[in-house]
Design an enzyme around this catalytic site. Structure first.
Site, mmCIF file in Angstrom:
data_model
loop_
_atom_site.group_PDB
_atom_site.id
_atom_site.type_symbol
_atom_site.label_atom_id
_atom_site.label_comp_id
_atom_site.label_asym_id
_atom_site.label_seq_id
_atom_site.Cartn_x
_atom_site.Cartn_y
_atom_site.Cartn_z
ATOM 1 N N TYR A 138 6.079 8.307 -1.685
ATOM 2 C CA TYR A 138 4.707 8.545 -2.166
ATOM 3 C C TYR A 138 4.347 10.032 -1.999
ATOM 4 O O TYR A 138 3.754 10.642 -2.887
ATOM 5 C CB TYR A 138 3.750 7.662 -1.359
ATOM 6 C CG TYR A 138 2.293 7.774 -1.714
ATOM 7 C CD1 TYR A 138 1.702 6.849 -2.591
ATOM 8 C CD2 TYR A 138 1.475 8.772 -1.179
ATOM 9 C CE1 TYR A 138 0.348 6.927 -2.910
ATOM 10 C CE2 TYR A 138 0.128 8.859 -1.498
ATOM 11 C CZ TYR A 138 -0.427 7.931 -2.360
ATOM 12 O OH TYR A 138 -1.755 8.012 -2.678
ATOM 13 N N LYS B 145 0.785 -1.245 0.000
ATOM 14 C CA LYS B 145 0.000 0.000 0.000
ATOM 15 C C LYS B 145 0.819 1.298 0.000
ATOM 16 O O LYS B 145 0.335 2.353 0.406
ATOM 17 C CB LYS B 145 -1.008 0.038 1.176
ATOM 18 C CG LYS B 145 -1.860 -1.194 1.341
ATOM 19 C CD LYS B 145 -2.375 -1.787 0.055
ATOM 20 C CE LYS B 145 -3.505 -1.047 -0.584
ATOM 21 N NZ LYS B 145 -3.933 -1.769 -1.838
ATOM 22 N N LYS C 81 -8.492 6.444 -2.228
ATOM 23 C CA LYS C 81 -8.490 7.915 -2.095
ATOM 24 C C LYS C 81 -7.258 8.542 -2.731
ATOM 25 O O LYS C 81 -7.328 9.641 -3.257
ATOM 26 C CB LYS C 81 -8.543 8.318 -0.615
ATOM 27 C CG LYS C 81 -9.910 8.196 0.015
ATOM 28 C CD LYS C 81 -9.967 9.008 1.288
ATOM 29 C CE LYS C 81 -11.316 8.868 1.972
ATOM 30 N NZ LYS C 81 -11.304 9.479 3.318
ATOM 31 N N THR D 104 1.595 0.127 -7.350
ATOM 32 C CA THR D 104 0.827 0.121 -8.605
ATOM 33 C C THR D 104 1.048 1.427 -9.373
ATOM 34 O O THR D 104 1.213 1.412 -10.599
ATOM 35 C CB THR D 104 -0.679 -0.072 -8.296
ATOM 36 O OG1 THR D 104 -0.800 -1.181 -7.406
ATOM 37 C CG2 THR D 104 -1.488 -0.314 -9.546
ATOM 38 N N HIS E 196 6.899 -7.040 -2.545
ATOM 39 C CA HIS E 196 6.746 -6.381 -1.239
ATOM 40 C C HIS E 196 7.813 -6.882 -0.274
ATOM 41 O O HIS E 196 7.761 -6.575 0.924
ATOM 42 C CB HIS E 196 5.374 -6.716 -0.626
ATOM 43 C CG HIS E 196 4.206 -6.092 -1.329
ATOM 44 N ND1 HIS E 196 4.199 -4.802 -1.777
ATOM 45 C CD2 HIS E 196 2.972 -6.593 -1.626
ATOM 46 C CE1 HIS E 196 3.030 -4.537 -2.339
ATOM 47 N NE2 HIS E 196 2.272 -5.605 -2.268
ATOM 48 N N GLY F 262 2.302 2.503 -2.865
ATOM 49 C CA GLY F 262 2.338 3.145 -4.182
ATOM 50 C C GLY F 262 3.002 2.296 -5.245
ATOM 51 O O GLY F 262 3.491 2.820 -6.257
ATOM 52 N N LYS G 129 7.178 -6.731 -9.619
ATOM 53 C CA LYS G 129 6.655 -6.132 -8.378
ATOM 54 C C LYS G 129 7.019 -7.011 -7.193
ATOM 55 O O LYS G 129 6.950 -8.236 -7.282
ATOM 56 C CB LYS G 129 5.128 -6.029 -8.476
ATOM 57 C CG LYS G 129 4.429 -5.746 -7.140
ATOM 58 C CD LYS G 129 2.910 -5.745 -7.279
ATOM 59 C CE LYS G 129 2.250 -5.597 -5.912
ATOM 60 N NZ LYS G 129 0.787 -5.397 -6.004
ATOM 61 N N SER H 155 -4.724 2.447 4.472
ATOM 62 C CA SER H 155 -4.893 1.835 3.157
ATOM 63 C C SER H 155 -4.868 0.302 3.267
ATOM 64 O O SER H 155 -5.659 -0.395 2.616
ATOM 65 C CB SER H 155 -3.776 2.327 2.231
ATOM 66 O OG SER H 155 -3.940 1.819 0.934
#
Ligand code: PPS
Length: 292
Positions: free
Chosen positions: A190, A45, A255, A49, A105, A47, A103, A135
């Site tokens: 971010y 969460k 958001k 993507t 994490h 950023g 990608k 998030s």
């Protein structure tokens, strides 16, 4: 109501992962990187993507039609992903055209050794811990791959105690920060991307050794704005079946702001969080902004 989920987390080398990712982890460790791979790494969460969409558009020279050739999770396969009935991230990467965008994490110490042996470039995106907590809470509510988060206060407590998938935000952001000069790592934030996306996109371009006209850079800024990505089904995860991600509970593109934590943390939660944060971040010069 939250998405039905009975997921449990399993520790792998001390890192909590979903059962299926844990079962497949030996294959992740053996993954063979290539020098032209580019990794986009981040704690969940933060950023990933958004940055993935930027990097793919750079590789497409800003051609939005090319970039819309497939969903983001196929254009940028998720290295350690393993979900029954779907090709794993490793399967996807082994079948992908070169150069591959990857990608992950994972914390830096659990990255497959091959990435360092091949001197692969990594773009690491970090985001402030409070907005990540919020998030991540909503992801848990809408994704069947995540355990049931329970109420916000319970989730926040688990997050602070690293009792969530991918364990500690602190260890992840600090680990990559400390080693950023040992490998080809571009460490970005971010909050900086929100404040001045063009500046951060230019940093990425330079890091990747690419040149582009101002007009194309401006186009990429536009195409990767929250509003445009939210409407782009190749970037907003809407192509994932509802039983895996129920976007009527919470959209993936939720958001996209800095400071939403203020709408969720109580004054007491915030004070407690800050106190714990100070202790955990005392040993680093890494700083985050929780508002811009
Ligand atoms: S994941 O599931 O861990 O890979 O999620 P990740 O992509 O890292 O993070 C999702 C959050 O990033 C927001 N997002 C964006 N913000 C601003 N601009 C753009 N273009 C953008 N794209 C994605 C997304 O909305 C999630 O944050 P929240 O706070 O939940 O909205």
């Amino acid at each position: 109501m939250d998405v039905a989920s009975s997921q449990t987390l399993v520790p792998v080398h001390g890192l909590l992962l979903t059962e299926h990712i844990a079962e497949n982890f030996e294959n992740v460790e053996k993954f063979q990187a290539r020098p032209d791979d580019v990794v986009i790494a981040a704690y969940p969460k933060c950023g990933n993507t958004w940055t993935s969409e930027i990097v793919d558009l750079i590789y497409c020279d800003g051609d939005e039609v090319k970039a819309r050739r497939d969903a983001i999770y196929n254009r940028v396969p998720f290295l350690e992903l393993c979900v029954p009935g779907m090709p794993s991230g490793i399967d996807q990467l082994n079948a992908a055209a070169f150069p591959r965008l990857v990608k992950t994490h994972l914390p830096i110490h659990l990255m497959p050794a091959s990435f360092w042996e091949k001197d692969v470039k990594v773009i690491y995106v970090a985001r402030n811990a409070k907005d990540v907590a919020v998030s991540y809470y909503y992801l848990h509510k809408m994704s069947s791959a995540m355990p049931d988060p329970g109420p916000w206060d319970v989730f926040l407590d688990n997050y602070v105690k690293a009792n969530v998938c991918y364990s500690s935000w602190y260890d992840n952001v600090k680990g990559w920060w400390e080693k950023r000069h040992d490998h080809k790592i571009l460490y970005i934030f971010y909050e900086d991307m929100k404040e001045n996306p063009k500046k951060e996109i230019k940093k990425i371009l330079q890091f990747l050794g690419k040149e582009m006209s101002e007009a194309i850079v401006d186009k990429i800024v536009y195409l990767t704005s929250f509003e445009v990505m939210k409407d782009n089904d190749m970037a907003n995860y809407k192509t994932i079946p509802t039983e895996f991600m129920n976007q009527t509970i919470s959209p993936f593109m939720r958001k996209g702001i800095v400071g939403d934590w203020k709408n969720h943390f109580t004054v007491a939660q915030n004070e407690q969080f800050d106190e714990d944060y100070k202790r955990k971040m005392a040993d680093t010069d890494l700083h985050f902004r929780t508002e811009i």
